[in-house]
Design a protein around this motif. Structure first.
Motif, PDB file in Angstrom:
ATOM      1  N   SER A 137      46.143 -44.221   6.896  1.00 32.06           N
ATOM      2  CA  SER A 137      45.495 -44.416   8.169  1.00 32.06           C
ATOM      3  C   SER A 137      44.497 -43.526   8.651  1.00 32.06           C
ATOM      4  N   ARG A 138      43.340 -43.721   9.735  1.00 37.66           N
ATOM      5  CA  ARG A 138      42.433 -42.931  10.325  1.00 37.66           C
ATOM      6  C   ARG A 138      43.361 -41.934  10.667  1.00 37.66           C
ATOM      7  N   ALA A 139      44.484 -42.272  11.732  1.00 39.60           N
ATOM      8  CA  ALA A 139      45.353 -41.466  12.257  1.00 39.60           C
ATOM      9  C   ALA A 139      46.145 -40.181  11.751  1.00 39.60           C
ATOM     10  N   ARG A 196      38.485 -33.669   1.811  1.00 37.93           N
ATOM     11  CA  ARG A 196      38.050 -34.785   1.171  1.00 37.93           C
ATOM     12  C   ARG A 196      38.820 -35.916   1.127  1.00 37.93           C
ATOM     13  N   ASN A 197      38.599 -36.689   2.162  1.00 36.91           N
ATOM     14  CA  ASN A 197      39.352 -37.769   2.485  1.00 36.91           C
ATOM     15  C   ASN A 197      39.320 -38.979   1.832  1.00 36.91           C
ATOM     16  N   GLY A 198      40.358 -39.799   1.388  1.00 36.78           N
ATOM     17  CA  GLY A 198      40.307 -40.911   0.591  1.00 36.78           C
ATOM     18  C   GLY A 198      40.006 -41.938   1.679  1.00 36.78           C
ATOM     19  N   TRP A 199      40.273 -43.256   1.195  1.00 39.22           N
ATOM     20  CA  TRP A 199      39.979 -44.387   2.067  1.00 39.22           C
ATOM     21  C   TRP A 199      40.866 -44.617   3.277  1.00 39.22           C
ATOM     22  N   ALA A 207      25.632 -32.021  24.205  1.00 36.72           N
ATOM     23  CA  ALA A 207      24.774 -32.923  23.521  1.00 36.72           C
ATOM     24  C   ALA A 207      24.523 -32.328  22.140  1.00 36.72           C
ATOM     25  N   PHE A 208      24.325 -33.316  21.161  1.00 39.78           N
ATOM     26  CA  PHE A 208      24.476 -32.936  19.816  1.00 39.78           C
ATOM     27  C   PHE A 208      24.179 -34.119  18.760  1.00 39.78           C
ATOM     28  N   ASP A 209      22.940 -33.859  18.270  1.00 39.06           N
ATOM     29  CA  ASP A 209      22.546 -34.936  17.586  1.00 39.06           C
ATOM     30  C   ASP A 209      21.908 -34.512  16.074  1.00 39.06           C
ATOM     31  N   ILE A 260      32.324 -33.629  11.294  1.00 41.22           N
ATOM     32  CA  ILE A 260      32.595 -34.772  10.918  1.00 41.22           C
ATOM     33  C   ILE A 260      31.462 -35.636  10.208  1.00 41.22           C
ATOM     34  N   SER A 261      31.403 -36.072   9.151  1.00 40.57           N
ATOM     35  CA  SER A 261      30.245 -36.651   8.365  1.00 40.57           C
ATOM     36  C   SER A 261      29.938 -37.821   9.116  1.00 40.57           C
ATOM     37  N   GLY A 262      28.458 -37.966   9.223  1.00 40.69           N
ATOM     38  CA  GLY A 262      27.885 -38.725   9.801  1.00 40.69           C
ATOM     39  C   GLY A 262      28.047 -40.210   9.261  1.00 40.69           C
ATOM     40  N   ASN A 263      27.521 -41.307   9.868  1.00 46.25           N
ATOM     41  CA  ASN A 263      27.642 -42.510   9.499  1.00 46.25           C
ATOM     42  C   ASN A 263      26.282 -43.352   8.987  1.00 46.25           C
ATOM     43  N   GLU A 264      25.103 -42.576   9.098  1.00 45.25           N
ATOM     44  CA  GLU A 264      23.944 -43.013   8.664  1.00 45.25           C
ATOM     45  C   GLU A 264      23.812 -42.950   6.911  1.00 45.25           C
ATOM     46  N   GLY A 298      31.069 -35.745  16.084  1.00 41.72           N
ATOM     47  CA  GLY A 298      31.617 -37.326  15.917  1.00 41.72           C
ATOM     48  C   GLY A 298      32.787 -37.543  16.696  1.00 41.72           C
ATOM     49  N   ALA A 299      33.069 -36.642  17.835  1.00 42.55           N
ATOM     50  CA  ALA A 299      34.144 -36.801  18.902  1.00 42.55           C
ATOM     51  C   ALA A 299      34.268 -38.033  19.495  1.00 42.55           C
ATOM     52  N   THR A 300      33.181 -38.743  19.539  1.00 45.27           N
ATOM     53  CA  THR A 300      33.382 -40.160  20.492  1.00 45.27           C
ATOM     54  C   THR A 300      33.273 -41.317  19.254  1.00 45.27           C
ATOM     55  N   GLY A 301      33.782 -40.891  17.884  1.00 42.36           N
ATOM     56  CA  GLY A 301      33.784 -41.931  16.947  1.00 42.36           C
ATOM     57  C   GLY A 301      35.324 -41.940  16.843  1.00 42.36           C
ATOM     58  N   GLN A 302      35.536 -43.000  15.806  1.00 40.87           N
ATOM     59  CA  GLN A 302      37.036 -43.596  15.595  1.00 40.87           C
ATOM     60  C   GLN A 302      37.671 -42.277  14.983  1.00 40.87           C
ATOM     61  N   LEU A 303      37.328 -41.615  14.205  1.00 43.49           N
ATOM     62  CA  LEU A 303      37.999 -40.539  13.588  1.00 43.49           C
ATOM     63  C   LEU A 303      38.151 -39.378  14.623  1.00 43.49           C
ATOM     64  N   GLY A 304      37.146 -39.269  15.266  1.00 44.92           N
ATOM     65  CA  GLY A 304      36.994 -37.785  16.163  1.00 44.92           C
ATOM     66  C   GLY A 304      37.876 -37.962  17.484  1.00 44.92           C
TER      67      GLY A 304
HETATM   68  N1  LIG Z   1      37.402 -42.271   4.524  1.00 46.18           N
HETATM   69  C1  LIG Z   1      36.856 -43.537   4.848  1.00 46.18           C
HETATM   70  O1  LIG Z   1      37.580 -44.674   4.634  1.00 46.18           O
HETATM   71  C2  LIG Z   1      35.658 -43.603   5.783  1.00 46.18           C
HETATM   72  C3  LIG Z   1      35.297 -45.008   6.364  1.00 46.18           C
HETATM   73  C4  LIG Z   1      34.169 -44.846   7.206  1.00 46.18           C
HETATM   74  C5  LIG Z   1      33.613 -43.788   7.379  1.00 46.18           C
HETATM   75  N2  LIG Z   1      33.911 -42.537   6.848  1.00 46.18           N
HETATM   76  C6  LIG Z   1      33.147 -41.298   6.957  1.00 46.18           C
HETATM   77  O2  LIG Z   1      33.966 -40.445   8.127  1.00 46.18           O
HETATM   78  C7  LIG Z   1      32.960 -40.361   9.218  1.00 46.18           C
HETATM   79  C8  LIG Z   1      34.187 -40.437  10.427  1.00 46.18           C
HETATM   80  O3  LIG Z   1      34.575 -42.052  10.413  1.00 46.18           O
HETATM   81  P1  LIG Z   1      34.943 -42.837  11.717  1.00 46.18           P
HETATM   82  O4  LIG Z   1      35.777 -43.864  11.255  1.00 46.18           O
HETATM   83  O5  LIG Z   1      35.283 -41.901  12.775  1.00 46.18           O
HETATM   84  O6  LIG Z   1      33.338 -43.377  11.974  1.00 46.18           O
HETATM   85  P2  LIG Z   1      32.522 -43.866  12.945  1.00 46.18           P
HETATM   86  O7  LIG Z   1      33.667 -44.202  14.076  1.00 46.18           O
HETATM   87  O8  LIG Z   1      31.422 -44.582  12.741  1.00 46.18           O
HETATM   88  O9  LIG Z   1      32.124 -42.287  13.795  1.00 46.18           O
HETATM   89  C9  LIG Z   1      31.013 -41.685  13.091  1.00 46.18           C
HETATM   90  C10 LIG Z   1      30.665 -40.783  14.373  1.00 46.18           C
HETATM   91  O10 LIG Z   1      29.432 -39.850  13.730  1.00 46.18           O
HETATM   92  C11 LIG Z   1      28.627 -39.910  14.895  1.00 46.18           C
HETATM   93  N3  LIG Z   1      27.398 -39.864  14.682  1.00 46.18           N
HETATM   94  C12 LIG Z   1      26.582 -40.417  13.687  1.00 46.18           C
HETATM   95  N4  LIG Z   1      25.311 -40.084  13.673  1.00 46.18           N
HETATM   96  C13 LIG Z   1      24.957 -39.102  14.490  1.00 46.18           C
HETATM   97  C14 LIG Z   1      24.067 -38.307  14.914  1.00 46.18           C
HETATM   98  N5  LIG Z   1      22.948 -38.428  14.538  1.00 46.18           N
HETATM   99  N6  LIG Z   1      24.356 -37.234  15.676  1.00 46.18           N
HETATM  100  C15 LIG Z   1      25.693 -36.814  16.117  1.00 46.18           C
HETATM  101  N7  LIG Z   1      26.560 -37.574  15.868  1.00 46.18           N
HETATM  102  C16 LIG Z   1      26.367 -38.836  15.024  1.00 46.18           C
HETATM  103  C17 LIG Z   1      28.632 -41.020  15.751  1.00 46.18           C
HETATM  104  O11 LIG Z   1      28.421 -40.676  17.104  1.00 46.18           O
HETATM  105  P3  LIG Z   1      28.594 -41.715  18.212  1.00 46.18           P
HETATM  106  O12 LIG Z   1      29.846 -41.913  18.966  1.00 46.18           O
HETATM  107  O13 LIG Z   1      27.571 -41.320  19.263  1.00 46.18           O
HETATM  108  O14 LIG Z   1      28.259 -43.119  17.636  1.00 46.18           O
HETATM  109  C18 LIG Z   1      30.409 -41.224  15.571  1.00 46.18           C
HETATM  110  O15 LIG Z   1      31.144 -40.298  16.506  1.00 46.18           O
HETATM  111  C19 LIG Z   1      32.112 -41.525   9.190  1.00 46.18           C
HETATM  112  O16 LIG Z   1      30.954 -41.214   9.681  1.00 46.18           O
HETATM  113  C20 LIG Z   1      31.701 -41.442   7.555  1.00 46.18           C
HETATM  114  O17 LIG Z   1      31.265 -40.306   7.208  1.00 46.18           O
HETATM  115  C21 LIG Z   1      35.105 -42.456   6.132  1.00 46.18           C
END
Ligand SMILES: NC(=O)c1ccc[n+]([C@@H]2O[C@H](COP(=O)([O-])OP(=O)(O)OC[C@H]3O[C@@H](n4cnc5c(N)ncnc54)[C@H](OP(=O)(O)O)[C@@H]3O)[C@@H](O)[C@H]2O)c1
Length: 280
Positions: A166-168, A132-135, A46-48, A68-72, A7-13
């Motif tokens: 904050s996410r940060a 165990r992340n809160g909101w 590459a990692f899916d 990092i937990s997925g978002n699906e 999840g390194a390209t996600g907002q938290l990652g």
């Molecule tokens: N604590 C909270 O308030 C809160 C809120 C929202 C989510 N979360 C959880 O925390 C995680 C991280 O938060 P975030 O804000 O960074 O969410 P995010 O921006 O949606 O990032 C999710 C990451 O998971 C990756 N991902 C999703 N499906 C994948 C798959 N099939 N294979 C590989 N990677 C996959 C995404 O990849 P791409 O970059 O390729 O899309 C993205 O990098 C979320 O995924 C969710 O589980 C927590």
């Protein structure tokens, strides 16, 4: 020792990688992502989560894995199981997983998949740590432009206190754990130092904007309907409304200051997160 970050390209990652770069050699960091071309500065593979056949190869040579937990939602327990299986095959020594605040007792519908992942980690025999992340405060601050347009901040969290950060802050904690000592086997319940109700949140928006933005507490059904009216799919709208109801029961409230202890400074106050959105 190499650290792999899913999840390194996600907002938290992305924030975790930035934090890690300031704490360790960038050559030890490996982004495990669906789109390696999006990653600059560090190695990317590459990692899916849905492609278990290629995971083991991508994990070669990695000692520590941040999962990092997925978002699906609904697919995650299986996806995380895929990752843990591959990690075992690849000889990963330590997994740090981003779970949910009190996943074992929370009424949040999200808890089930996190708990399933935690159990699977426990059975895997691999050393692990639970964050165990809160909101994220951003879950609410992202709604501020809509609230300003509508003249009210809506939700269904009642008087529930929310200890968000904050996410940060959460990213910094992940980086501190990944590069620190003695965290194996630990379960960290992570939440903000400050707790607030959504009414408090609306009062702060009003204070900072000089406009009267009251909090309007809706029933779960009304809130979901309102979110659907803003274009959210039914399932997501239902989920968000139900999470607020869990918040009303105290599921997003925490008193201990584990997060600020881990990052060695107070967590970001919600007023700062509101200011950041208003200035953006
Ligand atoms: N604590 C909270 O308030 C809160 C809120 C929202 C989510 N979360 C959880 O925390 C995680 C991280 O938060 P975030 O804000 O960074 O969410 P995010 O921006 O949606 O990032 C999710 C990451 O998971 C990756 N991902 C999703 N499906 C994948 C798959 N099939 N294979 C590989 N990677 C996959 C995404 O990849 P791409 O970059 O390729 O899309 C993205 O990098 C979320 O995924 C969710 O589980 C927590």
């Amino acid at each position: 020792m190499k650290i792999g970050i899913t999840g390194a390209t996600g907002q938290l990652g992305k924030l975790v990688v930035e934090q890690l770069k300031s704490r360790t050699d960038a050559s030890d960091l490996i982004a495990l992502v669906r789109s390696p071309q999006k990653v600059e500065d560090i190695e990317a593979r590459a990692f899916d989560y849905n492609a278990p056949e290629s995971m083991e190869e991508s994990l070669q040579g990695i000692h520590t894995l941040l999962l990092i937990s997925g978002n699906e939602i609904g697919k995650r327990a299986m996806q995380h199981k895929n990752v843990i299986n591959a990690a075992k095959e690849a000889g990963i020594k330590w997994i740090v997983y981003t779970s949910l605040l009190r996943a074992d007792t929370s009424t949040l519908s999200l808890a089930e998949e996190h708990l399933a992942t935690e159990k699977y980690l426990n059975e895997s025999g691999i050393s692990f740590t639970l964050l165990r992340n809160g909101w994220y405060t951003e879950n609410y601050s992202g709604s501020i432009p809509g609230a300003l347009a509508a003249g009210a901040f809506i939700g269904s969290a009642g008087d529930g206190k929310i200890s968000s950060a904050s996410r940060a802050d959460f990213a910094e904690a992940a980086a501190a754990v990944l590069t620190g000592e003695g965290h194996e086997g630990k379960v960290y319940e992570l939440a903000g130092d400050q707790s607030f109700t959504l009414k408090d949140f609306a009062v702060e928006i009003s204070k900072q904007t000089g406009k009267d933005i009251p909090y309007q507490d809706l029933s779960e059904q009304e809130y979901s309907k309102a979110l659907q009216g803003f274009g959210l799919p039914d399932r997501i709208a239902d989920g968000i409304a139900s999470w607020d109801v869990s918040a009303s029961k105290g599921d997003l409230y925490a008193e201990d200051k584990t997060l600020s202890k881990l990052i060695d400074h107070p967590t970001t106050p919600m007023s700062e997160s509101i200011k950041a959105i208003l200035n953006s």
